[in-house]
Design an enzyme around this catalytic site. Structure first.
Site, PDB file in Angstrom:
ATOM      1  N   HIS A  56      40.608 105.500  91.459  1.00  0.00           N
ATOM      2  CA  HIS A  56      39.552 105.397  90.447  1.00  0.00           C
ATOM      3  C   HIS A  56      38.467 104.455  90.959  1.00  0.00           C
ATOM      4  O   HIS A  56      38.709 103.620  91.847  1.00  0.00           O
ATOM      5  CB  HIS A  56      40.115 104.848  89.137  1.00  0.00           C
ATOM      6  N   GLU A  58      37.136 101.795  89.678  1.00  0.00           N
ATOM      7  CA  GLU A  58      37.451 100.376  89.536  1.00  0.00           C
ATOM      8  C   GLU A  58      38.391  99.909  90.642  1.00  0.00           C
ATOM      9  O   GLU A  58      38.199  98.828  91.223  1.00  0.00           O
ATOM     10  CB  GLU A  58      38.117 100.100  88.181  1.00  0.00           C
ATOM     11  N   CYS A  86      40.662 102.671  82.169  1.00  0.00           N
ATOM     12  CA  CYS A  86      41.926 103.222  81.672  1.00  0.00           C
ATOM     13  C   CYS A  86      43.011 102.142  81.774  1.00  0.00           C
ATOM     14  O   CYS A  86      42.767 101.039  82.260  1.00  0.00           O
ATOM     15  CB  CYS A  86      42.324 104.446  82.496  1.00  0.00           C
ATOM     16  N   CYS A  89      43.654 100.941  85.434  1.00  0.00           N
ATOM     17  CA  CYS A  89      42.587 100.076  85.933  1.00  0.00           C
ATOM     18  C   CYS A  89      42.570  98.740  85.203  1.00  0.00           C
ATOM     19  O   CYS A  89      42.347  97.695  85.825  1.00  0.00           O
ATOM     20  CB  CYS A  89      41.247 100.784  85.824  1.00  0.00           C
TER      21      CYS A  89
END
Length: 153
Positions: A56, A58, A86, A89
């Protein structure tokens, strides 16, 4: 969220990264990690490209920042991200000791900063609390996401 120039510039960079993700067929999310006014890490969604569910935006930005600082802890940093983090993360953000997250659009399906879950910042069971603010460039980020998913249908 105050639209002061540095905050806005960092979020606009995150939006550029999100557009790059979209251009590569990834969900358009971008992230920029900042310490003392300097970008120390950037990332955009790449789980399809890397065949890695943890890739992701992040996580990519945190990895880049940790490598640059030569430290897995990232105190006194701010993470700018175009979509509410999420659970995965948020966990990485907490473990890295990121001081603050500023995100653009809410994620009502998977957001962990108050939309679906409330890990940032209110869950005080963790040994680190990350401050969190949402809404900076939310319209631009939401439109980018809508356009991406509309084109996929």
């Amino acid at each position: 969220m105050e639209n002061t120039s540095p905050h806005l510039l960092f979020m606009q960079r995150a939006l550029q990264l999100a557009r790059r993700a979209a251009d590569e067929g990834e969900v358009p999310v971008g992230a920029v990690l900042v310490k003392q006014g300097l970008v120390i890490g950037e990332g955009y969604n790449q789980p399809i490209t890397h065949q890695d569910p943890t890739a992701h935006a992040e996580i990519q930005a945190l990895r880049a920042g940790a490598a640059r600082l030569n430290n897995y802890r990232l105190p006194d940093t701010t993470l700018y991200v175009t979509l509410e983090p999420c659970v995965m993360c948020a966990g990485a953000i907490i473990h890295a000791r990121v001081a603050k997250v500023i995100y653009a659009a809410k994620d009502p399906r998977a957001g962990a900063a108050g939309s679906m879950f409330d890990l940032l910042p209110s869950d005080r069971r963790f040994n680190h609390a990350t401050l969190c603010e949402g809404g900076l460039e939310a319209v631009a980020s939401s439109q980018l996401l809508r356009d991406f998913f509309r084109a996929r249908r």
